[in-house]
Motif scaffolding. Structure first.
Motif, short mmCIF file in Angstrom:
data_model
loop_
_atom_site.label_atom_id
_atom_site.label_comp_id
_atom_site.label_asym_id
_atom_site.label_seq_id
_atom_site.Cartn_x
_atom_site.Cartn_y
_atom_site.Cartn_z
N GLN A 105 22.36 55.48 41.38
CA GLN A 105 22.70 55.94 42.73
C GLN A 105 22.14 55.00 43.78
OE1 GLN A 105 23.04 59.65 44.82
NE2 GLN A 105 21.82 60.54 43.19
N LEU A 106 20.91 54.62 43.56
CA LEU A 106 20.23 53.75 44.51
C LEU A 106 20.93 52.39 44.59
CD1 LEU A 106 17.77 54.18 46.24
CD2 LEU A 106 16.37 53.20 44.44
N ALA A 107 21.25 51.86 43.42
CA ALA A 107 21.94 50.56 43.39
C ALA A 107 23.28 50.67 44.10
CB ALA A 107 22.15 50.12 41.95
N ARG A 108 23.98 51.76 43.83
CA ARG A 108 25.28 51.99 44.47
C ARG A 108 25.11 52.08 45.99
NH1 ARG A 108 30.13 55.21 43.36
NH2 ARG A 108 30.57 56.45 45.18
N ALA A 109 24.01 52.71 46.40
CA ALA A 109 23.79 52.90 47.83
C ALA A 109 23.48 51.58 48.54
CB ALA A 109 22.66 53.91 48.06
N ILE A 110 22.77 50.68 47.87
CA ILE A 110 22.37 49.46 48.56
C ILE A 110 23.34 48.31 48.31
CG2 ILE A 110 19.92 50.03 48.57
CD1 ILE A 110 19.53 48.13 46.23
N ALA A 111 24.29 48.50 47.38
CA ALA A 111 25.16 47.39 46.97
C ALA A 111 25.86 46.75 48.17
CB ALA A 111 26.18 47.87 45.95
N ALA A 112 26.37 47.58 49.06
CA ALA A 112 27.14 47.04 50.18
C ALA A 112 26.28 46.86 51.41
CB ALA A 112 28.34 47.94 50.47
N ARG A 113 24.97 46.92 51.25
CA ARG A 113 24.03 46.72 52.36
C ARG A 113 24.37 47.58 53.58
NH1 ARG A 113 21.49 45.04 48.85
NH2 ARG A 113 20.67 42.95 48.53
N PRO A 114 24.20 48.88 53.44
CA PRO A 114 24.52 49.76 54.57
C PRO A 114 23.50 49.57 55.69
CG PRO A 114 23.37 50.98 52.88
CD PRO A 114 23.59 49.60 52.33
N ALA A 115 23.90 49.95 56.90
CA ALA A 115 22.98 49.86 58.03
C ALA A 115 21.87 50.90 57.86
CB ALA A 115 23.72 50.10 59.34
N VAL A 116 22.26 52.08 57.37
CA VAL A 116 21.29 53.16 57.21
C VAL A 116 21.42 53.75 55.81
CG1 VAL A 116 20.50 55.39 58.07
CG2 VAL A 116 21.44 53.72 59.67
N LEU A 117 20.29 53.88 55.16
CA LEU A 117 20.27 54.50 53.84
C LEU A 117 19.70 55.91 53.99
CD1 LEU A 117 20.56 54.35 50.77
CD2 LEU A 117 18.33 53.27 50.67
N LEU A 118 20.46 56.91 53.58
CA LEU A 118 20.01 58.29 53.68
C LEU A 118 19.58 58.76 52.29
CD1 LEU A 118 23.08 59.45 55.78
CD2 LEU A 118 20.80 58.95 56.66
N LEU A 119 18.42 59.38 52.22
CA LEU A 119 17.89 59.81 50.93
C LEU A 119 17.62 61.31 50.96
CD1 LEU A 119 15.33 56.91 50.90
CD2 LEU A 119 17.14 57.07 49.22
#
Lengths: 237, 259, 296
Positions: free
Chosen positions: B164-178
């Motif tokens: 999930q984490l890898a998927r979340a950061i893959a596209a380099r989002p401006a904001v990561l929500l956890l």
């Protein structure tokens, strides 16, 4: 001057106990760059609370903290959180008595981390971390160990190395020498002397005067605690 | 308070309300997130933490203002966008790590494909690029890349969170929500996921909003903390300040309940 | 002469009007699945009722109708449909692709190039390209509305990762006019490039699922594919046992010495056997597609 504190006061209101505790009040003092202010007073007099107020871990209840940053004079007591974070990152240092437990990181990593946050390249950061650990006298075989399970003195050395690895304009020292051996205390004394030479202003709590021999420019004596409501032991220490 | 400190917030909520009448879940929440910082949101179950996160992820409609300081979105209230634009903004600028991996991942597809999905969604049409970047993201999330072809279905909870984490950061989002990213994991696994998050914060300078009821997790990551009680922000401040000098009675109780 | 006792072309005028209206909408929104009121037909659902309704709503007495079933004009199903359409409309029928004005087809596009005046009507079993990734119909419609085709791309990524190519043989999903992903009906990959910028109109209809959609002439139709793993059509190293042709789509037939091959398109097969000239084909003798901007 780098710091002008006026009529500073810190009170804690403990809602659950419906009681108010005054850590200190009416504190005023000034500090010049390169000056060293020693805080003295009995346990619970509010020495730590004062340092924490200056670092903004505590919210001052009243009074002013004027601080001259690289960008000019600021009112620290009312500074927005973002500003405080930036100051902590760039010019304000706080060395506590204890290493905040940072499990699963080796001593070297713990020390190098603040540099990495500043964007220093990893190999450089590690080299400087090693130099720092050497300066505080941590045995090299402990550099690659996790600091959590090692002896208190060694852990405090790691803490010191981490805290002092980058320069500050104002350094707050909360009994950093408490659990150190003779040799390390001497090293610390030498290090602080060097920082003083470089113009770092310092405010510190030290129980052994010899740890800061020749460094102290002024001593501020705190008497507290002041207990406003039904008397109770100081909650501020 | 000279200019370098007056950077514009990356994300801003103003007076956001969600739900109606007695069922109002968020009662006028305002917050700001600045570039590179981690904002922790704490509160008990039912305080509106998860709802807040879903509103931030543009998954739930809400009233109020929500702006992102991203090129092309300046001054735009995201809550007022049509669903098509909303999805576009979410895909391009936001990522959410959910408590339950199975709500976020395609359990039957390989982990690598799951991580590649946001890249494909954003228009990556080169297989090689997508695969390479997905592998790199898995590596950043400390996922054992030799298992990249296994589907999350056969992975442990901790590894699923890493996917999930890898998927979340893959596209380099401006904001990561956890959303409670370590809740429900074994202690040791929890600790390792936390390490990864901390490393990511340092290495990528990600801006995150972390919702958790676990003060330890929040303490380990957050620069600032927001305390939510019955849909309202009752306290906000520096992380150490909120934890060591809590002002609000509720926060004092919360901090006391830690041990 | 059309058969008496029925409405012209079997369907009542109201049904035809509704179908034509739906067809116009489909043409206006290339690739978009239009819901329509699929009627009961005198053949079973799933046997081409959708395409049959479309054909019947369009056919006139001057039309020339061709019906093929997987390329074959002579299959029982194709013959039945052809006779039914002819008896209900009075239209002429043919096997020759070039002669036809309306071509109803199951799972093939003829090998001879269609021209602007011709209409191709494809029978569709499952119109929803997202069916296997999103079983919920309302949710699939929502994904179409949002142009969210990530599930298909993830599937393609997965197949590419595991098999270095897409495994999809027939019904390869295509992006129409850069907006809607469409199931081109189970035509082989060989036929997919024929839809791109085609001069003719293609109508697709699923009777059982009550959906129809269209590719208007000169519309962009691109198979979903990665730039670095291009779409490819089937290649068989074999020749037709009756004509010796190896550059067109062949059916594999079990024979005495194992698999034997035969041209799938009976119109082409018959012409070659009779020594008649073929029209222009989509693929040349080297198996090259006639447009070089179309990857095959």
């Amino acid at each position: 001057m780098i710091l002008e504190v006026a009529e500073l006061e810190k009170r804690f209101f403990l809602h659950r106990l419906a009681r108010e505790v005054v850590a200190f009040r009416g504190l005023s003092f000034q500090l010049a760059p390169g000056a060293f202010l020693l805080l003295a007073g009995p346990n619970g007099a509010g020495k730590s609370s004062l340092l924490r107020c200056l670092y903004r871990t505590y919210r001052p209840t009243a009074g002013r903290i004027r601080y001259r940053s690289l960008r000019g004079w600021l009112e620290l007591a009312a500074a927005p959180d973002r500003l405080v974070l930036a100051l902590r990152r760039e010019e304000l240092g706080y060395v506590s008595q204890f290493l905040d437990p940072r499990p699963r990181q080796t001593a070297l990593e713990v020390v190098a981390e603040p540099l990495l946050w500043q964007g220093v390249e990893e190999s450089v950061a590690r080299r400087r971390a090693a130099e720092m650990l050497e300066a505080v006298g941590l045995r090299p075989e402990l550099w690659a160990a996790y600091p959590t399970p090692v002896a208190g003195g060694a852990r405090q050395k790691v803490n010191l190395a981490r805290s002092l690895i980058r320069p500050y304009r104002l350094l707050l020292l909360d009994e950093p020498s408490a659990s150190l051996d003779q040799e390390a205390r001497a090293a610390l004394r030498a290090w602080l002397g060097r920082l003083k030479q470089e113009g770092t202003a310092m405010i510190g709590i030290f129980h052994h005067p010899e740890d800061v021999a020749g460094l102290v420019d002024a001593t501020l004596f705190l008497e507290g605690p002041y207990v406003a409501e039904p008397s109770a032991p100081g909650a501020a220490g | 308070m000279t200019s370098p400190y007056e950077e514009a917030p990356l994300l801003r909520l103003e007076g956001v309300r969600q739900g109606y009448g007695a069922r109002e879940v968020l009662r006028g929440v305002s917050l700001e997130l600045y570039p590179g910082e981690v904002l922790g949101v704490v509160g008990e179950s039912g305080s509106g933490k998860s709802t807040l996160l879903r509103v931030l992820y543009l998954e739930l409609p809400a009233e109020g203002r929500y702006t992102l300081g991203q090129p092309g979105l300046e001054g735009l209230n995201l809550l007022a966008l049509d669903p098509y634009r909303r999805l576009e903004v979410r895909q391009r600028h936001l990522a959410l790590v959910r408590q339950h991996a199975h709500e976020a991942l395609r359990m039957g597809f390989s982990s690598l494909a799951n991580v590649a999905e946001p890249l494909l969604l954003l228009g990556e049409r080169r297989y090689g690029q997508a695969a390479t970047r997905a592998l790199a993201a898995l590596e950043e999330a400390d996922f054992p890349t030799e298992r990249a072809d296994e589907p999350p279905r056969v992975l442990s909870g901790g590894l699923r969170q890493r996917v999930q984490l890898a998927r979340a950061i893959a596209a380099r989002p401006a904001v990561l929500l956890l959303d409670e990213p370590t809740t429900g994991l074994d202690l040791l696994v929890q600790a390792r996921v936390l390490d990864t998050l901390r490393a990511l914060k340092g290495r990528l300078g990600l801006s995150m909003i972390l919702v958790s009821h676990d003060l330890g997790v929040v303490r380990a990551l957050a620069d600032r903390i927001l305390v939510l009680l019955e849909g309202e922000v009752v306290e906000a401040g520096l992380a150490d300040q909120v934890l060591e000098d809590p002002q609000h009675p509720y926060t004092q109780d919360l901090v006391q309940a830690r041990l | 002469m059309p058969r008496l006792g029925y409405s012209y072309a079997f369907l009542d005028p109201g049904a035809k009007r509704e179908l034509r209206r739906s067809l116009l909408k489909a043409v206006a929104l290339p690739g978009y699945q239009v819901a329509y009121a699929s009627r009961e037909m005198p053949i079973a659902r799933g046997w081409g009722t959708g395409a049959l309704q479309v054909t019947l709503s369009l056919v006139g007495p001057e039309d020339v109708v061709k019906v093929i079933d997987q390329g074959a004009d002579d299959s029982v199903n194709a013959a039945n449909l052809r006779r039914f359409i002819a008896s209900m409309s009075g239209a002429r029928t043919t096997w020759d692709t070039l002669e036809a004005t309306l071509i109803q087809s199951r799972h093939r596009i003829p090998e001879e190039r269609l021209r602007p005046h011709q209409i191709l009507i494809l029978q569709v079993p499952i119109p929803e390209p997202l069916r296997h990734v999103e079983p919920s119909e309302p949710r699939a419609r929502e994904l179409h509305a949002l142009a969210d085709y990530s599930a298909l791309w993830v599937g393609l990524f997965e197949e590419t990762r595991r098999f270095r190519r897409s495994l999809k043989g027939a019904a390869y999903p295509v992006m129409v006019h850069g907006r809607y992903v469409m199931d081109p009906s189970p035509i082989p990959r060989w036929d997919v490039p024929k839809l791109h910028q085609a001069p003719h109109l293609t109508l697709l209809a699923a009777g059982r699922e009550k959906r129809l959609y269209a590719v208007p002439p000169h519309t962009e139709v691109r198979p979903l594919a990665f730039q670095d793993v291009p779409f490819q059509v089937e290649r068989v190293r074999a020749r037709c046992r009756r004509t010796g042709v190896g550059h067109l789509f062949l059916n594999a037939i079990p024979g005495e010495g194992g698999l034997e091959h035969e041209l799938s398109d009976t119109s082409v097969l018959e012409k070659l056997r009779a020594g008649r000239a073929l029209g222009e084909t989509y693929y040349d003798l080297e198996g090259r597609f006639y447009r070089d901007d179309v990857p095959v």
